[in-house]
Scaffold this motif. Structure first.
Motif, PDB file in Angstrom:
ATOM      1  N   ARG A 271       0.545  -0.980  -0.190  1.00 57.20           N
ATOM      2  CA  ARG A 271       0.195   0.259   0.143  1.00 57.20           C
ATOM      3  C   ARG A 271       1.162   1.121  -0.349  1.00 57.20           C
ATOM      4  NH1 ARG A 271      -2.593   3.429   3.522  1.00 57.20           N
ATOM      5  NH2 ARG A 271      -4.663   4.064   2.718  1.00 57.20           N
ATOM      6  N   LYS A 272       1.913   0.827   0.544  1.00 55.26           N
ATOM      7  CA  LYS A 272       3.192   2.503   0.769  1.00 55.26           C
ATOM      8  C   LYS A 272       3.793   2.807  -0.372  1.00 55.26           C
ATOM      9  CE  LYS A 272       6.914   4.380   3.170  1.00 55.26           C
ATOM     10  NZ  LYS A 272       7.503   3.639   5.204  1.00 55.26           N
ATOM     11  N   TYR A 273       3.772   0.874  -1.518  1.00 58.65           N
ATOM     12  CA  TYR A 273       5.398   1.499  -1.917  1.00 58.65           C
ATOM     13  C   TYR A 273       4.433   1.236  -3.729  1.00 58.65           C
ATOM     14  CZ  TYR A 273       8.396   1.951   1.545  1.00 58.65           C
ATOM     15  OH  TYR A 273       9.191   2.197   2.479  1.00 58.65           O
ATOM     16  N   ALA A 274       2.988   0.642  -4.140  1.00 62.50           N
ATOM     17  CA  ALA A 274       2.741   0.746  -5.212  1.00 62.50           C
ATOM     18  C   ALA A 274       1.093   1.122  -5.081  1.00 62.50           C
ATOM     19  CB  ALA A 274       3.270  -1.272  -5.582  1.00 62.50           C
ATOM     20  N   PRO A 275       1.085   1.542  -6.283  1.00 57.56           N
ATOM     21  CA  PRO A 275       0.225   2.868  -6.456  1.00 57.56           C
ATOM     22  C   PRO A 275      -0.894   2.450  -6.995  1.00 57.56           C
ATOM     23  CG  PRO A 275       1.639   2.866  -8.708  1.00 57.56           C
ATOM     24  CD  PRO A 275       2.434   2.154  -7.888  1.00 57.56           C
ATOM     25  N   GLY A 276      -0.839   0.750  -7.413  1.00 55.38           N
ATOM     26  CA  GLY A 276      -2.089   0.261  -8.168  1.00 55.38           C
ATOM     27  C   GLY A 276      -2.283  -1.141  -6.856  1.00 55.38           C
ATOM     28  N   PRO A 277      -3.593  -2.021  -8.026  1.00 54.20           N
ATOM     29  CA  PRO A 277      -4.372  -2.903  -6.556  1.00 54.20           C
ATOM     30  C   PRO A 277      -3.195  -3.982  -6.340  1.00 54.20           C
ATOM     31  CG  PRO A 277      -4.157  -3.400  -9.182  1.00 54.20           C
ATOM     32  CD  PRO A 277      -3.729  -2.072  -9.474  1.00 54.20           C
ATOM     33  N   VAL A 278      -3.573  -4.981  -4.995  1.00 47.15           N
ATOM     34  CA  VAL A 278      -2.749  -5.281  -4.588  1.00 47.15           C
ATOM     35  C   VAL A 278      -3.892  -6.949  -4.502  1.00 47.15           C
ATOM     36  CG1 VAL A 278      -1.766  -6.298  -1.904  1.00 47.15           C
ATOM     37  CG2 VAL A 278      -1.728  -3.846  -3.289  1.00 47.15           C
ATOM     38  N   ARG A 279      -2.758  -7.735  -4.563  1.00 46.92           N
ATOM     39  CA  ARG A 279      -3.495  -8.737  -4.696  1.00 46.92           C
ATOM     40  C   ARG A 279      -2.511  -9.983  -3.478  1.00 46.92           C
ATOM     41  NH1 ARG A 279      -7.464 -12.664  -6.566  1.00 46.92           N
ATOM     42  NH2 ARG A 279      -6.977 -14.393  -6.929  1.00 46.92           N
ATOM     43  N   ILE A 280      -3.412 -10.759  -2.618  1.00 44.41           N
ATOM     44  CA  ILE A 280      -2.962 -11.437  -1.975  1.00 44.41           C
ATOM     45  C   ILE A 280      -3.405 -13.092  -2.634  1.00 44.41           C
ATOM     46  CG2 ILE A 280      -5.148 -10.935  -0.014  1.00 44.41           C
ATOM     47  CD1 ILE A 280      -3.145 -11.508   2.267  1.00 44.41           C
ATOM     48  N   GLU A 281      -3.040 -14.164  -2.060  1.00 46.34           N
ATOM     49  CA  GLU A 281      -2.928 -15.099  -2.370  1.00 46.34           C
ATOM     50  C   GLU A 281      -2.189 -15.875  -0.979  1.00 46.34           C
ATOM     51  OE1 GLU A 281      -1.233 -16.936  -5.531  1.00 46.34           O
ATOM     52  OE2 GLU A 281      -2.132 -15.392  -6.770  1.00 46.34           O
ATOM     53  N   LEU A 282      -3.319 -17.082  -0.716  1.00 48.47           N
ATOM     54  CA  LEU A 282      -3.127 -17.952   0.745  1.00 48.47           C
ATOM     55  C   LEU A 282      -2.808 -19.014   0.255  1.00 48.47           C
ATOM     56  CD1 LEU A 282      -4.970 -15.079   3.015  1.00 48.47           C
ATOM     57  CD2 LEU A 282      -3.119 -15.833   3.220  1.00 48.47           C
ATOM     58  N   ARG A 283      -2.087 -19.889   0.387  1.00 43.98           N
ATOM     59  CA  ARG A 283      -2.427 -21.328   0.491  1.00 43.98           C
ATOM     60  C   ARG A 283      -1.528 -22.094   1.832  1.00 43.98           C
ATOM     61  NH1 ARG A 283       0.709 -18.862  -3.033  1.00 43.98           N
ATOM     62  NH2 ARG A 283      -0.078 -19.145  -4.913  1.00 43.98           N
ATOM     63  N   ILE A 284      -2.823 -23.561   2.559  1.00 44.18           N
ATOM     64  CA  ILE A 284      -2.339 -23.480   3.370  1.00 44.18           C
ATOM     65  C   ILE A 284      -2.227 -25.458   3.171  1.00 44.18           C
ATOM     66  CG2 ILE A 284      -4.855 -24.271   4.245  1.00 44.18           C
ATOM     67  CD1 ILE A 284      -3.677 -23.737   7.361  1.00 44.18           C
ATOM     68  N   SER A 285      -0.977 -26.216   3.699  1.00 48.45           N
ATOM     69  CA  SER A 285      -0.640 -27.943   3.594  1.00 48.45           C
ATOM     70  C   SER A 285      -0.872 -28.095   5.088  1.00 48.45           C
ATOM     71  CB  SER A 285       0.601 -27.353   2.901  1.00 48.45           C
ATOM     72  OG  SER A 285       1.772 -27.642   3.678  1.00 48.45           O
ATOM     73  N   ALA A 286      -0.271 -29.522   5.130  1.00 43.00           N
ATOM     74  CA  ALA A 286      -0.111 -29.901   6.320  1.00 43.00           C
ATOM     75  C   ALA A 286       0.898 -29.540   7.543  1.00 43.00           C
ATOM     76  CB  ALA A 286       0.418 -32.046   6.428  1.00 43.00           C
ATOM     77  N   ARG A 287       1.849 -28.809   6.320  1.00 40.54           N
ATOM     78  CA  ARG A 287       2.466 -27.791   7.146  1.00 40.54           C
ATOM     79  C   ARG A 287       3.227 -26.218   7.310  1.00 40.54           C
ATOM     80  NH1 ARG A 287       8.395 -31.557   5.023  1.00 40.54           N
ATOM     81  NH2 ARG A 287       6.980 -33.532   4.509  1.00 40.54           N
ATOM     82  N   THR A 288       2.551 -25.892   6.498  1.00 45.06           N
ATOM     83  CA  THR A 288       3.150 -24.171   6.020  1.00 45.06           C
ATOM     84  C   THR A 288       1.702 -23.676   5.650  1.00 45.06           C
ATOM     85  OG1 THR A 288       3.895 -24.419   3.976  1.00 45.06           O
ATOM     86  CG2 THR A 288       5.606 -25.196   5.188  1.00 45.06           C
ATOM     87  N   VAL A 289       1.869 -22.537   6.224  1.00 39.76           N
ATOM     88  CA  VAL A 289       1.026 -21.354   5.455  1.00 39.76           C
ATOM     89  C   VAL A 289       1.767 -20.423   4.282  1.00 39.76           C
ATOM     90  CG1 VAL A 289      -1.207 -19.846   6.016  1.00 39.76           C
ATOM     91  CG2 VAL A 289      -0.510 -21.434   7.975  1.00 39.76           C
ATOM     92  N   GLU A 290       1.379 -20.399   3.231  1.00 42.13           N
ATOM     93  CA  GLU A 290       2.195 -19.684   3.008  1.00 42.13           C
ATOM     94  C   GLU A 290       1.140 -18.542   1.512  1.00 42.13           C
ATOM     95  OE1 GLU A 290       4.580 -21.521  -1.022  1.00 42.13           O
ATOM     96  OE2 GLU A 290       3.247 -20.442  -2.087  1.00 42.13           O
ATOM     97  N   VAL A 291       2.016 -17.486   1.968  1.00 38.74           N
ATOM     98  CA  VAL A 291       1.373 -15.742   1.823  1.00 38.74           C
ATOM     99  C   VAL A 291       1.684 -15.478   0.700  1.00 38.74           C
ATOM    100  CG1 VAL A 291       1.262 -13.559   2.827  1.00 38.74           C
ATOM    101  CG2 VAL A 291       0.711 -15.732   4.618  1.00 38.74           C
ATOM    102  N   ALA A 292       1.134 -14.657  -0.284  1.00 38.04           N
ATOM    103  CA  ALA A 292       2.199 -14.301  -1.204  1.00 38.04           C
ATOM    104  C   ALA A 292       1.230 -13.029  -1.650  1.00 38.04           C
ATOM    105  CB  ALA A 292       1.762 -15.184  -2.363  1.00 38.04           C
ATOM    106  N   VAL A 293       2.278 -12.013  -1.587  1.00 39.06           N
ATOM    107  CA  VAL A 293       1.649 -10.879  -1.679  1.00 39.06           C
ATOM    108  C   VAL A 293       1.832 -10.091  -3.582  1.00 39.06           C
ATOM    109  CG1 VAL A 293       1.240  -8.280  -1.419  1.00 39.06           C
ATOM    110  CG2 VAL A 293       0.780 -10.203   0.559  1.00 39.06           C
TER     111      VAL A 293
END
Length: 162
Positions: free
Chosen positions: A76-98
């Protein structure tokens, strides 16, 4: 696969690294997108626990919400356009991608306890097991992986099974 702003079940085959649940959301450019991202993440983790029986320890939940807050705040601070968040979860990890529209690759600043602010990337790197930045056409994608099951460390309270 991501479908709009809805979660999709990943067809887990039983391998610990297979994603059980995935979700994606494009956040508006207004000031509410950080809170929206946190609410979306909390609901995602609740769904993983309730519908898929994945134990989501409180520490993992807190760290995931912290990572989401820091990455979306920076976008939000550095990018003028939209932001996309993607979440994934497995038995071992939570993955966050922005993903955002700013093409510069972020870099953590050297540690300085006198510096006020600008510690977000340091924090994210400290609490995740993996952190990557990929440049994409028209921006970048930052991915952070948080361990789902916290291992007990030597000296922690509690006893190990006999």
């Amino acid at each position: 696969m991501l479908v709009g702003d809805r979660a999709e079940h990943g067809g887990c085959t039983g391998h610990p690294d297979d994603y059980v649940l995935r979700s994606g959301r494009t956040l508006n450019a207004d000031g509410g997108r950080i809170a929206d991202a946190r609410h979306h993440t909390a609901a995602f983790l609740d769904q993983a626990a309730q519908e898929h029986g994945l134990p989501v320890p409180a520490q993992t939940r807190d760290l995931t919400l912290l990572v989401v807050s820091e990455l979306v705040t920076n976008a939000r601070k550095y990018a003028p356009g939209p932001v996309r968040i993607e979440l994934r979860i497995s038995a071992r990890t939570v993955e966050v991608a922005v993903s955002d529209t700013h093409t510069a690759v972020p870099a953590a600043r050297p540690a300085d306890p006198r510096r006020i602010g600008q510690h977000g990337l340091e924090i994210v790197k400290a609490v995740t097991e993996e952190f990557t930045v990929e440049q994409e056409p028209g921006g970048k994608r930052i991915t952070a992986r948080i361990p789902l099951i916290q291992e007990q460390r030597a000296g922690d309270a509690g006893t190990a099974p006999s």
